[in-house]
Write an enzyme that holds these catalytic residues in place. Structure first.
Site, PDB file in Angstrom:
ATOM      1  N   ARG A 153      27.733 -35.496  56.864  1.00 54.52           N
ATOM      2  CA  ARG A 153      27.026 -35.405  58.152  1.00 54.52           C
ATOM      3  C   ARG A 153      26.467 -36.750  58.596  1.00 54.52           C
ATOM      4  O   ARG A 153      26.242 -36.983  59.770  1.00 54.52           O
ATOM      5  CB  ARG A 153      25.842 -34.427  58.049  1.00 54.52           C
ATOM      6  CG  ARG A 153      26.213 -32.990  57.920  1.00 54.52           C
ATOM      7  CD  ARG A 153      24.968 -32.127  57.821  1.00 54.52           C
ATOM      8  NE  ARG A 153      24.124 -32.200  59.009  1.00 54.52           N
ATOM      9  CZ  ARG A 153      24.416 -31.623  60.170  1.00 54.52           C
ATOM     10  NH1 ARG A 153      25.529 -30.930  60.288  1.00 54.52           N
ATOM     11  NH2 ARG A 153      23.608 -31.738  61.199  1.00 54.52           N
ATOM     12  N   ASP A 168      17.779 -33.692  62.942  1.00 56.66           N
ATOM     13  CA  ASP A 168      17.743 -32.741  61.829  1.00 56.66           C
ATOM     14  C   ASP A 168      16.446 -32.845  61.040  1.00 56.66           C
ATOM     15  O   ASP A 168      15.844 -33.913  60.971  1.00 56.66           O
ATOM     16  CB  ASP A 168      18.892 -33.026  60.843  1.00 56.66           C
ATOM     17  CG  ASP A 168      20.177 -32.316  61.238  1.00 56.66           C
ATOM     18  OD1 ASP A 168      20.119 -31.385  62.034  1.00 56.66           O
ATOM     19  OD2 ASP A 168      21.248 -32.709  60.709  1.00 56.66           O
TER      20      ASP A 168
END
Ligand code: SAM
Length: 257
Positions: A153, A168
């Site tokens: 990611r 995030d």
């Protein structure tokens, strides 16, 4: 980035790598993951990878030689010998910080343990041991997938919109703000009967179209959540002036979180 995974259950890992963001990144060539069957590096007819522990006791131990051969074979295919990570409940706990550090490497090899673990001498070829938490799994395949996913990611080009990675949880030391999607109002029936029904509404600010207000609301929610659920993160969180002021207000009046 190139990641190599050594396992006795390649199909378990390969199957999971075909899905979602990681699967698409591999397809596009933004990430390369090579899965190696440890049994391919045995030399006996029965392709034995494990043996009984010296000193007795229950369970089996993964033999060192096939693992060394697998690591040698991987090293022979790349210019720079990749760092070797052993999945182990005894290792450093995987955190976002560890994932970020790994994402800056050109690649690494993950060795998946099984049974009672690997022969201790394998550690001579290991650069670090990583645990995904204080519990014991049957093998290193799920931890390897967790490591690959969390690291991938963070590799540029893997997640389509990199703002979502930046927002995030943990990326700046804060938990993420709550997310809503359509419909704007939802009627749910209480468990066990038709009534009473509760209306679950999306916060008005998110429907307002006022982007400055939405941005401030999200900051407030992220800080409030972090304060309520993971106050330990705030000590090292990278906050801007506005966020520091929100934190000061919320800390002074915890009722508002
Ligand atoms: N006897 C070992 C111990 O207590 O340290 C545990 C062996 S475990 C059953 C088998 C393998 O699963 C380990 O060698 C490791 O590769 C993997 N594993 C289990 N739990 C893990 C965790 N929390 N994080 C990373 N790997 C784990």
């Amino acid at each position: 980035m190139r990641i190599d995974i050594v396992t006795i259950f390649p199909a378990m890992v390969e199957q999971a790598l075909t899905a979602g963001i990681v699967g698409r990144a591999i397809e596009r060539g933004a990430l390369a993951v090579h899965v190696h069957d440890l049994r391919a590096f045995t030399t006996d007819r029965h392709r034995v990878v494990d043996d009984v522990p010296y000193g007795g006791g229950p369970g089996m131990v993964l033999k060192p030689e096939p693992i060394f051969r697998a690591l040698d074979a991987i090293a022979a295919t790349v210019e720079t010998v990749p760092a070797v990570i052993l999945t182990s409940p005894q290792g450093t706990t995987l955190t976002q910080e560890v994932a970020e550090r790994l994402s800056r490497k050109p690649g690494f090899t993950i060795v998946c343990g099984r049974y009672e673990g690997v022969d201790e001498r394998v550690r001579a070829r290991v650069d670090e041991e990583i645990s995904i938490g204080d519990y014991v799994l049957s093998g290193g395949e799920l931890p390897a997938l967790v490591i690959v996913d969390s690291v991938a990611r963070l590799v540029p080009g893997v997640v389509g919109d990199e703002r979502s990675v930046a927002e995030d949880s943990f990326s700046r030391g804060l938990l993420d703000f709550p997310q809503y999607t359509r419909p704007a109002a939802l009627t749910i029936v209480a468990r066990g009967g038709a009534a009473p029904a509760a209306a679950l509404k999306v916060p008005d600010v998110l429907l307002s179209g006022n982007h400055a207000e939405i941005r401030r609301w999200r900051k407030r929610e992220a800080i409030g959540r972090t304060l309520a659920r993971r106050p330990d993160l705030l000590a090292s969180a990278a906050l801007d002036d506005e966020e520091r002021e929100i934190l000061r207000q919320l800390a002074a009046d915890p009722e508002k979180t």
